[in-house]
Write a protein that holds these residues in place. Structure first.
Motif, PDB file in Angstrom:
ATOM      1  N   ASN A   1     -14.320  13.097   5.542  1.00 46.16           N
ATOM      2  CA  ASN A   1     -13.224  14.332   4.813  1.00 46.16           C
ATOM      3  C   ASN A   1     -13.060  15.526   4.280  1.00 46.16           C
ATOM      4  N   ASN A   2     -12.131  16.922   4.215  1.00 48.81           N
ATOM      5  CA  ASN A   2     -12.514  17.908   4.022  1.00 48.81           C
ATOM      6  C   ASN A   2     -12.230  18.207   2.052  1.00 48.81           C
ATOM      7  N   LEU A   3     -11.516  17.285   1.724  1.00 51.70           N
ATOM      8  CA  LEU A   3     -11.360  17.494   0.365  1.00 51.70           C
ATOM      9  C   LEU A   3     -12.015  17.210  -0.624  1.00 51.70           C
TER      10      LEU A   3
ATOM     11  N   GLY B   1      -0.484  15.445   6.205  1.00 52.60           N
ATOM     12  CA  GLY B   1      -0.953  15.245   5.656  1.00 52.60           C
ATOM     13  C   GLY B   1      -1.719  15.070   4.185  1.00 52.60           C
ATOM     14  N   THR B   2      -1.928  14.829   3.025  1.00 55.32           N
ATOM     15  CA  THR B   2      -1.268  15.312   1.752  1.00 55.32           C
ATOM     16  C   THR B   2      -2.882  15.191   0.838  1.00 55.32           C
ATOM     17  N   ILE B   3      -3.449  15.937  -0.216  1.00 53.69           N
ATOM     18  CA  ILE B   3      -4.021  16.395  -1.001  1.00 53.69           C
ATOM     19  C   ILE B   3      -4.704  14.708  -1.397  1.00 53.69           C
TER      20      ILE B   3
ATOM     21  N   LEU C   1      -1.978   4.473  -8.471  1.00 50.79           N
ATOM     22  CA  LEU C   1      -1.051   5.831  -7.836  1.00 50.79           C
ATOM     23  C   LEU C   1      -1.683   6.879  -8.118  1.00 50.79           C
ATOM     24  N   LEU C   2      -2.295   7.529  -7.789  1.00 48.75           N
ATOM     25  CA  LEU C   2      -2.602   8.804  -8.252  1.00 48.75           C
ATOM     26  C   LEU C   2      -1.865   9.919  -7.818  1.00 48.75           C
ATOM     27  N   VAL C   3      -1.867  10.976  -8.772  1.00 50.57           N
ATOM     28  CA  VAL C   3      -0.090  11.636  -9.169  1.00 50.57           C
ATOM     29  C   VAL C   3      -0.949  12.573  -9.062  1.00 50.57           C
TER      30      VAL C   3
ATOM     31  N   THR D   1       1.013  18.787   1.018  1.00 52.58           N
ATOM     32  CA  THR D   1       0.866  18.503   1.934  1.00 52.58           C
ATOM     33  C   THR D   1      -0.202  20.094   2.381  1.00 52.58           C
ATOM     34  N   TYR D   2      -1.423  20.025   3.018  1.00 49.96           N
ATOM     35  CA  TYR D   2      -2.309  20.272   3.340  1.00 49.96           C
ATOM     36  C   TYR D   2      -1.671  21.982   3.681  1.00 49.96           C
ATOM     37  N   ASP D   3      -0.222  22.041   5.143  1.00 52.82           N
ATOM     38  CA  ASP D   3       0.514  23.525   4.846  1.00 52.82           C
ATOM     39  C   ASP D   3       0.529  23.925   3.583  1.00 52.82           C
TER      40      ASP D   3
ATOM     41  N   ALA E   1       0.781  -0.941  -0.022  1.00 43.38           N
ATOM     42  CA  ALA E   1       0.456   0.046   0.138  1.00 43.38           C
ATOM     43  C   ALA E   1       1.209   1.331   0.424  1.00 43.38           C
ATOM     44  N   PRO E   2       0.703   2.601  -0.456  1.00 42.01           N
ATOM     45  CA  PRO E   2       1.076   3.436  -0.141  1.00 42.01           C
ATOM     46  C   PRO E   2       0.929   4.100   0.794  1.00 42.01           C
ATOM     47  N   LEU E   3       2.066   4.934   1.022  1.00 41.71           N
ATOM     48  CA  LEU E   3       2.681   5.517   2.308  1.00 41.71           C
ATOM     49  C   LEU E   3       2.217   6.956   2.130  1.00 41.71           C
ATOM     50  N   ALA E   4       1.208   8.225   2.352  1.00 41.51           N
ATOM     51  CA  ALA E   4       1.732   9.676   1.675  1.00 41.51           C
ATOM     52  C   ALA E   4       1.962  10.020   3.551  1.00 41.51           C
ATOM     53  N   GLY E   5       0.670  10.750   3.545  1.00 37.91           N
ATOM     54  CA  GLY E   5       0.958  11.708   5.022  1.00 37.91           C
ATOM     55  C   GLY E   5       1.491  10.897   6.390  1.00 37.91           C
ATOM     56  N   GLY E   6       0.339   9.564   6.042  1.00 39.33           N
ATOM     57  CA  GLY E   6      -0.290   8.243   7.041  1.00 39.33           C
ATOM     58  C   GLY E   6      -0.152   8.970   7.911  1.00 39.33           C
ATOM     59  N   GLN E   7      -1.718  10.330   8.028  1.00 34.42           N
ATOM     60  CA  GLN E   7      -2.125  10.282   8.593  1.00 34.42           C
ATOM     61  C   GLN E   7      -3.291   9.735   9.364  1.00 34.42           C
ATOM     62  N   SER E   8      -3.343   8.983   8.139  1.00 31.85           N
ATOM     63  CA  SER E   8      -4.854   7.994   8.623  1.00 31.85           C
ATOM     64  C   SER E   8      -4.179   7.028   8.446  1.00 31.85           C
ATOM     65  N   LEU E   9      -3.855   6.442   7.653  1.00 29.89           N
ATOM     66  CA  LEU E   9      -3.119   5.090   7.686  1.00 29.89           C
ATOM     67  C   LEU E   9      -1.822   4.180   8.831  1.00 29.89           C
ATOM     68  N   THR E  10      -1.448   5.047   9.522  1.00 29.86           N
ATOM     69  CA  THR E  10      -0.726   5.232  10.416  1.00 29.86           C
ATOM     70  C   THR E  10      -1.818   4.712  11.480  1.00 29.86           C
TER      71      THR E  10
HETATM   72  C1  LIG Z   1      -6.649  12.828  14.599  1.00 25.12           C
HETATM   73  C2  LIG Z   1      -7.398  12.798  13.369  1.00 25.12           C
HETATM   74  C3  LIG Z   1      -8.244  14.154  13.524  1.00 25.12           C
HETATM   75  C4  LIG Z   1      -8.407  14.163  11.486  1.00 25.12           C
HETATM   76  N1  LIG Z   1      -9.259  14.955  11.042  1.00 25.12           N
HETATM   77  C5  LIG Z   1      -9.413  15.475   9.397  1.00 25.12           C
HETATM   78  C6  LIG Z   1     -11.241  16.024   9.817  1.00 25.12           C
HETATM   79  O1  LIG Z   1     -11.200  17.047  10.303  1.00 25.12           O
HETATM   80  N2  LIG Z   1     -11.094  16.707   8.437  1.00 25.12           N
HETATM   81  C7  LIG Z   1     -10.082  15.467   7.409  1.00 25.12           C
HETATM   82  O2  LIG Z   1     -10.179  15.558   5.699  1.00 25.12           O
HETATM   83  N3  LIG Z   1      -9.408  14.256   7.696  1.00 25.12           N
HETATM   84  C8  LIG Z   1      -8.854  14.448   9.069  1.00 25.12           C
HETATM   85  N4  LIG Z   1      -7.535  13.793   9.136  1.00 25.12           N
HETATM   86  C9  LIG Z   1      -7.680  12.460   7.905  1.00 25.12           C
HETATM   87  C10 LIG Z   1      -6.090  13.341   7.352  1.00 25.12           C
HETATM   88  O3  LIG Z   1      -6.174  14.437   6.821  1.00 25.12           O
HETATM   89  C11 LIG Z   1      -4.527  12.544   6.947  1.00 25.12           C
HETATM   90  O4  LIG Z   1      -4.463  13.122   5.863  1.00 25.12           O
HETATM   91  C12 LIG Z   1      -6.277  12.295   5.622  1.00 25.12           C
HETATM   92  O5  LIG Z   1      -6.597  11.279   5.750  1.00 25.12           O
HETATM   93  C13 LIG Z   1      -4.880  11.104   4.472  1.00 25.12           C
HETATM   94  O6  LIG Z   1      -3.889  11.543   3.938  1.00 25.12           O
HETATM   95  P1  LIG Z   1      -2.654  11.382   4.186  1.00 25.12           P
HETATM   96  O7  LIG Z   1      -1.819  11.722   3.316  1.00 25.12           O
HETATM   97  O8  LIG Z   1      -2.135  11.471   5.669  1.00 25.12           O
HETATM   98  O9  LIG Z   1      -2.877   9.303   3.540  1.00 25.12           O
HETATM   99  P2  LIG Z   1      -2.482   7.969   4.342  1.00 25.12           P
HETATM  100  O10 LIG Z   1      -3.014   7.741   5.638  1.00 25.12           O
HETATM  101  O11 LIG Z   1      -1.396   8.096   4.191  1.00 25.12           O
HETATM  102  O12 LIG Z   1      -3.248   6.800   3.127  1.00 25.12           O
HETATM  103  C14 LIG Z   1      -4.786   7.350   2.924  1.00 25.12           C
HETATM  104  C15 LIG Z   1      -5.121   5.926   2.157  1.00 25.12           C
HETATM  105  O13 LIG Z   1      -4.710   6.507   0.377  1.00 25.12           O
HETATM  106  C16 LIG Z   1      -3.970   5.643  -0.057  1.00 25.12           C
HETATM  107  N5  LIG Z   1      -2.920   6.773  -0.731  1.00 25.12           N
HETATM  108  C17 LIG Z   1      -2.670   7.378  -0.499  1.00 25.12           C
HETATM  109  N6  LIG Z   1      -1.803   8.531  -0.933  1.00 25.12           N
HETATM  110  C18 LIG Z   1      -2.048   8.224  -2.575  1.00 25.12           C
HETATM  111  C19 LIG Z   1      -1.892   8.269  -3.495  1.00 25.12           C
HETATM  112  N7  LIG Z   1      -1.444   9.338  -4.065  1.00 25.12           N
HETATM  113  N8  LIG Z   1      -1.922   7.629  -4.395  1.00 25.12           N
HETATM  114  C20 LIG Z   1      -2.860   5.946  -3.747  1.00 25.12           C
HETATM  115  N9  LIG Z   1      -3.036   5.692  -2.732  1.00 25.12           N
HETATM  116  C21 LIG Z   1      -2.405   6.782  -1.790  1.00 25.12           C
HETATM  117  C22 LIG Z   1      -2.711   5.363   1.011  1.00 25.12           C
HETATM  118  O14 LIG Z   1      -2.452   3.729   0.610  1.00 25.12           O
HETATM  119  C23 LIG Z   1      -3.952   5.043   2.314  1.00 25.12           C
HETATM  120  O15 LIG Z   1      -4.805   3.585   2.676  1.00 25.12           O
HETATM  121  C24 LIG Z   1      -7.685  13.413  10.570  1.00 25.12           C
HETATM  122  C25 LIG Z   1      -6.982  12.814  10.896  1.00 25.12           C
HETATM  123  C26 LIG Z   1      -6.305  12.511  12.519  1.00 25.12           C
HETATM  124  C27 LIG Z   1      -5.131  11.462  13.114  1.00 25.12           C
END
Ligand SMILES: Cc1cc2nc3c(=O)[nH]c(=O)nc-3n(C[C@H](O)[C@H](O)[C@H](O)COP(=O)(O)OP(=O)(O)OC[C@H]3O[C@@H](n4cnc5c(N)ncnc54)[C@H](O)[C@@H]3O)c2cc1C
Ligand code: FES
Ligand code: FES
Lengths: 288, 173
Positions: free
Chosen positions: A123-125, A110-112, A166-168, A77-79, A28-37
């Motif tokens: 999710n917001n976006l 976190g990434t778009i 992959l979403l690029v 990233t969002y920032d 699985a791709p790991l991007a920002g990891g803010q959900s996957l972790t």
């Molecule tokens: C406490 C907390 C509160 C949050 N609140 C909000 C909120 O209010 N609003 C909001 O929008 N989000 C919220 N989030 C989620 C956050 O925005 C995550 O960053 C987002 O959901 C996933 O983005 P990521 O880059 O972290 O992806 P990851 O966690 O790395 O990946 C998420 C999933 O997408 C897949 N993936 C990632 N990138 C790609 C790619 N380029 N191509 C194919 N597959 C891919 C991964 O394999 C995984 O399955 C919150 C998270 C936490 C921990």
């Protein structure tokens, strides 16, 4: 917390990442990891190999084309979106929304792309990208394809992505002359979980020429409300007519009930946020 | 490319010191700091990315170290709460937390200090609202945040202390 044993790899290019993803079933791709972790912590999905794409420069660019369209790399990233002059130049609504995701720490990682690929209905976006008529640019070993944002989100945690893809990047067309966008969320608290949202994009030339109205948290994915759009097309952009059009949001949407609001409440509030999002879009268009 | 594997050798600079260790890919960065390096200033609260107790500054960005894996930090420059004081002497933000009663049990404090440090770097003269949004990712169960906001405000540039008085007034209304 101790996670299940997992493999980790940091490829050097998108091509390399795609090769690894296509030849390892449990990757699985790991991007920002803010959900996957958290997914790994809770062991809700089994991942054998994490392919860390977060630092790939090919996925980290923001470019504004001559026609005003914006291309944002999946791992921006969002920032970074919030602080990008290119985003702010023509799509300030995207910067604003990115700046309201949860908190600074999550915005720094976190990434778009992750925000979209997760397809979490809160999710917001996603709703904003559907309203802005964005295109999702997807790559696999075999080549590239393009999917409208409207067709990308398929269900709870489900997208149009096939295994190995992959979403690029995401391409957002320019907001048309005389046009504007609006996004209104009803949330539990500032920058927090949302009860219901609406995003809108309009183009006004005397009357409303073009309009997209997208509702979120009323279904598993963001949905366009075609009846409301139909009622707005060709009419004067007045508060009364927008209100009347929003009243068309009715039993055709069946939101979930949860601790934050019943289905009926969500439907009622969907009318309010939809009206406000369209009015905000009209107002922005008028200011330009 | 880093080789694919369940263990990795990583090099990380933390508070100016270079560490090289072999880590399991599944190890959370917060456990690497606390358990492997014994840098226990960084706390673990929720372990779900919600409370901010584990906040550190990684390559100049405030992040939650329970939301990253140790190998993701390979090559990174990290600042933790241990790096704030100089030879046992509290830095101005730490002094301000002490002076303004910005902590009670102290559990959230390492994360709050790192969030405050990051916030003041990005925005040396924040408004009260900007401070409150800046520490939104950090939960405190004791103070009610008023004294934390005041602690950060007190070291901020410009009219910081003037506004800090304003906070007192507002809370008492
Ligand atoms: C406490 C907390 C509160 C949050 N609140 C909000 C909120 O209010 N609003 C909001 O929008 N989000 C919220 N989030 C989620 C956050 O925005 C995550 O960053 C987002 O959901 C996933 O983005 P990521 O880059 O972290 O992806 P990851 O966690 O790395 O990946 C998420 C999933 O997408 C897949 N993936 C990632 N990138 C790609 C790619 N380029 N191509 C194919 N597959 C891919 C991964 O394999 C995984 O399955 C919150 C998270 C936490 C921990
Ligand atoms: S322990 Fe990391 S955010 Fe709570
Ligand atoms: S001082 Fe106790 S949690 Fe903040």
């Amino acid at each position: 917390m101790l996670l299940k044993s997992v493999n980790y790899v940091r490829p050097e290019s998108v091509t390399e990442a795609l090769d690894i993803l296509s030849s390892n079933e449990g990757a699985a791709p790991l991007a920002g990891g803010q959900s996957l972790t958290n997914v790994l912590k809770h062991r809700v999905a089994s991942v054998d190999l994490l392919v860390d794409i977060s630092a790939l420069s090919e996925l980290r660019a923001i470019t504004r084309a001559g026609d005003g369209s914006l291309e944002v790399g999946a791992c921006v990233t969002y920032d970074e979106i919030d602080h990008s002059p290119d985003v702010r130049a023509g799509h300030v609504i995207l910067a604003r929304e990115a700046s309201h995701i949860e908190d600074q720490q999550i915005r720094n990682r976190g990434t778009i792309g992750g925000n979209c690929c997760l397809s979490d209905p809160t999710n917001n976006l996603p709703p904003l990208l559907v309203a802005l008529d964005a295109t999702m640019n997807i790559r696999a070993v075999g080549g590239t394809r393009h999917v409208a944002a409207e067709d990308f989100f398929k269900g709870y945690f489900l997208t149009a992505l096939e295994p190995g893809e992959l979403l690029v990047s995401i391409t957002i067309p320019p907001i048309p002359v005389g046009g504007g966008a609006g996004y209104v969320s009803l949330s539990v608290a500032t920058d927090s979980k949302t009860i219901v949202r609406a995003a809108a994009r309009v183009r006004v030339d005397g009357v409303i020429e073009e309009v997209r109205v997208v509702l979120a948290r009323v279904a598993s994915v963001p949905i366009r409300h075609h009846a409301m759009e139909e009622a707005l097309r060709g009419v004067a952009p007045t508060a009364e007519l927008v209100r009347a059009a929003a009243e068309l949001i009715g039993s055709d949407v069946e939101p979930i009930s949860d601790g934050h609001g019943s289905s009926e409440y969500r439907r009622e509030m969907a009318r309010v946020v939809a009206r406000r999002a369209v009015l905000a879009a009209i107002e922005e268009g008028g200011r330009k | 490319m880093t080789e694919q594997g369940t263990t990795h050798v990583i090099e990380v600079t933390i508070n100016g010191r270079l560490y090289s260790r072999t880590v399991e890919a599944r190890q959370l960065l917060v456990h690497f700091l606390r358990d492997t390096l014994d840098l226990t200033g960084t706390h673990i609260g929720c372990d779900t990315g919600s409370c901010g107790a584990c906040s550190i500054i990684l390559n100049g960005k405030l992040v939650k170290s329970c939301m990253m894996l140790a190998p993701q930090a390979d090559g990174a420059v990290i600042e933790t709460v241990e790096g704030l004081a100089n030879d046992g002497e509290l830095n101005p933000l730490q002094e301000s937390f002490s002076r303004n009663h910005g902590l009670q049990c102290g559990y959230c404090t390492p994360g709050m200090l790192m969030a405050g440090t990051y916030l003041l770097r990005e925005n040396p003269n924040p408004t009260e609202e900007e401070i409150r949004r800046g520490i939104k990712g950090n939960i405190c169960r004791c103070t009610g945040y008023v004294n934390i906001v005041r602690s950060i405000m007190d070291v901020a540039g410009g009219h910081g202390s003037e506004q800090a008085d304003g906070i007192v007034g507002e809370e008492q209304r």
